[in-house]
Write an enzyme that holds these catalytic residues in place. Structure first.
Site, PDB file in Angstrom:
ATOM      1  CG  ASN A 483       6.011   7.931  -8.838  1.00 50.36           C
ATOM      2  OD1 ASN A 483       5.956   6.797  -8.382  1.00 50.36           O
ATOM      3  ND2 ASN A 483       5.003   8.526  -9.438  1.00 50.36           N
ATOM      4  CG  ASP A 484       9.617   4.956  -3.839  1.00 51.68           C
ATOM      5  OD1 ASP A 484      10.842   5.032  -3.971  1.00 51.68           O
ATOM      6  OD2 ASP A 484       9.004   5.373  -2.835  1.00 51.68           O
ATOM      7  CB  CYS A 485       5.284   3.478  -8.453  1.00 51.50           C
ATOM      8  SG  CYS A 485       5.060   2.971  -6.753  1.00 51.50           S
ATOM      9  CG  ASN A 487       9.852   1.320 -10.670  1.00 49.32           C
ATOM     10  OD1 ASN A 487       8.686   0.939 -10.577  1.00 49.32           O
ATOM     11  ND2 ASN A 487      10.463   1.977  -9.704  1.00 49.32           N
ATOM     12  CD  GLN A 500      10.502   0.248  -5.778  1.00 53.59           C
ATOM     13  OE1 GLN A 500      10.441  -0.774  -5.108  1.00 53.59           O
ATOM     14  NE2 GLN A 500       9.425   0.893  -6.176  1.00 53.59           N
TER      15      GLN A 500
END
Ligand code: BGC
Ligand code: NOJ
Length: 827
Positions: A483-485, A487, A500
């Protein structure tokens, strides 16, 4: 509501109105030259790299939508129209668009004139070929004017869209008979040009946009077309275009066929010009034009293209009680996997072609979906990806397709990346039986002097996780995981900071990310993918290594149950403050989808019933009629400690949107756990063919997956919960394609390549009587019949191979045998 229908026999989706709820597109090309084409002929072409070699111009995010394309205009005694309806948008008497495998046919009819256009990019050919068939279906003679149109992009799509002070003065063209050449910068530093030709004489042309369209007109009312006559303009700077003009008269019943080619040519430095040193050398272009200058040659090219796709699609074909499953598996899901392999995440109607390179994680996962179709290219791709890895197992998150080098701007430290390499390499071996990939010498960071075997790359991947654990013995979350989101080290309060890549000063001294934040998703991905590494070691006779790796997996499972089991499901993470994320204790975001499927499939806590409890919680908390939402409840405020995720309004993207990619993990998990009915329910909630009936809500193409569907919380931010629920976005280029291919073919239908051969262990809806399949595998054909006389979801009671009964679910490989007739009986 539907806007067309599937024509399975022709492997086409037929769109019956140009006014689809969103432009519905297709891709042409499989090797170097690619085109995107919408159902109204919008879109653009590029050669290999959608940013650096953009051939035609396209206007993203435009008003009206989908502006720019290859357009044919008709002026029939003052009635001006396009066979694809747009951009003139004159009501047509008939319209149809057929998107097929690598080609698109658009036809329109107005006032007894019918125009059928077929677009395709032939195999081994750097151009888009367009055949236009004009037929007078009336009872009187018809005289009209035909105009073609393409707008050149000045090669670098990024520069083209912002460097106007220079670009308005560089455009150059050359005209030779019926061929218009685009040669901006060819005289000086470029060795490539493009051309647009037609296989007939013309009555005029335009190459300067403002002369053709008029400064204050649009694509919908070009001045030259309205006037019924080209201006024979010659572009010199400003915006070069290519438009052919032809006057045509047809008797009743008469047809005329024209073939246009939009091509791209590269020339060696020494051969760029003719003897005068100025005129471009057109030898290659002429050969390309010659290759497709008759309807017969056009047909031959189409035939070859169809044979190519038929061969690729014949590697797996099924016949189930549900025709929607068949059309997904046999046609569209496989097609989307190939397109995604070719394009990665570069160019779609949601990816501008100038943004991202190839994702380490994305491209590894793509392999799972297409490896059976073109294993050689899968191998090449895997090696390219692994070549960007660092010696410690960490990875560049992206690499550039032209240079194949890691992208330093994005950097690394995405905690999940290395594990996907283990999955892609294993899936390659399981498909092909080619263990030699493990011996390939593969560089680190593209430096051949420090190359190691692929097996070593797997080892550093595996131990990159083991060597980067947090306080609970779970993998560090780093900058993000799948999940790139999420963080957990970012804490960003400044607009424009990348969630990121921004390094919070708090963590700068400790390597850029928190040494406390941990990802349960990576922990379960580790327990799911790790056993493949162990199997590989065992196969190679490295039993000690295998035992050591297995011990790490067992330890991780223990740590998960000790610190990441929330009672009814698995936690999502520990944040940098050591607080739980994805727990009942949380105010919002109490349950997340990502860790659950892999936990179930690796039997974490199975003895305590963790698998069934988790599946029940998912069904209750995450499932909706349009698929499983990513988390619940959605975040309704900004949680700085979580990063990007709560920047989205509830119900969209990673904040409780329906991420179709990880829906597949739950489909797999439910199937694995024997819940064939549930698995199929989740599958059919999101599979494109099943969304066809609700296309007005779903909006994107009913033949391909999109990355995301609006979740049940969509609209909650504005007090209109449910608004946009079910609305698809980001279609085409997504890991969803590969994972859903895996889910339906390997988990539900249960035809799963394994290290030792093909395993057949279905998990299907209990109503099914069974199904049949043909699978080409390791040089042999498997004719598979699955019988389900007792109407169970899962369980194989007997398997017969060529009349002999065998134990277990794996079809034993017999050296040299070309055909396996397999009968599996469930019960
Ligand atoms: C998107 C993700 C995407 C990422 C790429 C995020 O803003 O929501 O889906 O993968 O950007 O960097
Ligand atoms: C899209 C990215 O391409 C993919 O790698 C990522 O896992 C998802 N977004 C989720 O954030």
């Amino acid at each position: 509501m539907k806007f067309g229908y599937f024509d399975d026999a022709n492997k086409e989706y037929v769109i019956t109105t140009p006014k689809t709820p969103y432009p519905w597109i297709n891709y042409l090309g499989t090797q170097g030259f690619f085109s995107l084409i919408s159902n109204t002929a919008g879109g653009y072409s590029f050669y290999k790299d959608a940013r650096l070699r953009r051939i035609t111009r396209y206007r993203y995010n435009n008003v009206p939508i989908d502006m720019g394309g290859r357009y044919f205009y008709i002026n029939d005694n003052g009635t001006v129209w396009n066979p694809g309806w747009s951009p003139v948008k004159t009501e047509l008497d008939k319209y149809e668009c057929r998107h097929g495998m690598g080609y698109t046919k658009i036809s329109g009819k107005k006032n007894d004139l019918s125009v059928n256009v077929t677009f395709f990019v032939p195999q081994d050919y750097d151009g888009e070929v367009q055949q236009v068939v004009l037929t007078n279906e009336g009872s009187a003679d018809k005289s009209f004017a035909l105009f073609s149109f393409a707008e050149w992009c000045l090669w670098d799509a990024q520069d083209d869209s912002n460097n106007f002070q220079r670009n308005f003065s560089t455009g150059r063209v050359e005209i030779d008979g019926s061929v218009i050449y685009h040669k901006t910068e060819y005289r000086d530093r470029r060795n490539h040009y493009a051309f647009y030709s037609v296989n007939d004489s013309i009555d005029g042309y335009d190459t300067d946009r403002d002369s053709f369209i008029g400064l204050y007109n649009g694509f919908n009312n070009p001045e030259a077309v309205l006037a019924g006559k080209a201006t024979n303009s010659f572009a010199d700077g400003w915006a070069p275009i290519a438009s052919h003009y032809k006057k045509i008269t047809l008797k009743p019943g008469e047809s005329k066929t024209l073939v246009f080619v939009l091509g791209y040519v590269e020339m060696p430095q020494a051969e760029k010009f003719e003897a005068d040193g100025k005129t471009i050398n057109k030898v290659k272009a002429k050969a390309m034009i010659e290759k497709y200058n008759t309807p017969e040659k056009f047909e031959a090219g189409m035939k070859e293209l169809k044979a190519y796709w038929n061969r690729l699609l014949s590697i797996l074909s099924v016949s189930t009680p549900d025709e929607k499953v068949d059309r997904m598996v046999n046609i569209w899901n496989q097609y989307q996997c190939m397109v995604t392999f070719n394009l990665s995440r570069s160019a779609s109607y949601f990816e501008s072609g100038i943004g991202r390179g190839m994702g380490f994680r994305d491209s590894n996962q793509d392999v799972l979906g297409f490896v059976h179709q073109i294993p050689d290219r899968a191998k090449e791709r895997i090696i390219d990806i692994a070549s960007t890895q660092f010696p410690d197992g960490g990875c560049y998150h992206q690499y550039q397709p032209l240079t194949k080098k890691g992208n330093a701007d994005i950097g690394g430290d995405f905690s999940d990346d290395p594990l996907w390499l283990i999955l892609s390499v294993s899936s390659y071996i399981k498909e092909t039986g080619d263990w030699s990939i493990l011996d390939e010498m593969v560089p680190y960071d593209n430096d051949m002097s420090i190359a190691q075997t692929m097996l070593e790359h797997l080892k550093v991947s595996f131990y990159h996780i083991v060597n980067n654990l947090g306080p609970h013995g779970l993998p560090l979350a780093m900058r993000a995981d799948w999940n790139d989101c999420i963080n957990l080290s970012c804490f960003s309060d400044t607009p424009g900071e990348s969630f990121q890549t921004y390094t919070n000063p708090k963590f700068a001294a400790e390597g850029g990310y928190s040494k406390v934040a941990e990802s349960v998703m990576v922990a379960t991905l580790f327990t799911y993918s790790g056993p493949n590494y162990v199997e590989i070691l065992k196969h190679l006779g490295k039993d000690d290594e295998a035992a050591k790796a297995q011990a790490e997996i067992d330890k991780m499972k223990k740590n998960i149950m000790e610190s990441a089991w929330d009672g009814d499901w698995f936690l999502r993470a520990y944040d940098a403050n050591g607080e739980k994320m994805g727990s009942k204790e949380c105010e919002e975001g109490q349950i997340f989808i990502e860790p659950q499927g892999f936990a179930i499939m690796s039997d974490v806590g199975k003895e305590q019933g963790a698998d069934l409890k988790t599946l029940a919680a998912i069904d209750e908390r995450l499932n909706t009629k349009y698929g499983l939402v990513l988390n619940n409840p959605a975040f309704s405020k900004y949680y700085i400690q979580y990063g990007e995720i709560s920047t989205y309004p509830g119900g969209y993207k990673e904040n409780a949107g329906i991420f179709t990619h990880n829906n597949a993990w739950i489909i797999c998990a439910a199937a694995y756990a024997g819940q064939g009915d549930q698995a199929f329910k989740y599958y059919s909630e999101i599979a494109p063919a099943f969304t066809e009936e609700t296309s007005d809500i779903h909006k994107t193409e009913p033949y391909v997956y999109g990355q995301m569907i609006g979740g049940k919380d969509a609209g909650s931010d504005i007090g209109q919960t449910g608004k946009n629920f079910g609305q698809g976005k980001n279609s085409w280029l997504t890991g969803t394609a590969a994972w859903n291919m895996v889910a339906i073919s390997q988990y539900i239908l249960g035809i799963q390549p394994d290290f030792d051969g093909l395993s057949i262990n279905p998990s299907i809806p209990h109503e099914w009587d069974g199904f049949t399949a043909i699978r080409r595998y390791r040089g042999a054909t498997y004719n598979i019949t699955v019988k389900n006389p007792n109407h169970v979801c899962k369980g194989v009671v007997s398997m017969e191979v060529n009349g002999t009964s065998v134990n277990g679910c794996i079809v034993p490989v017999v050296e040299g045998q070309k055909e396996y007739n397999v009968v599996v009986t469930m019960g």
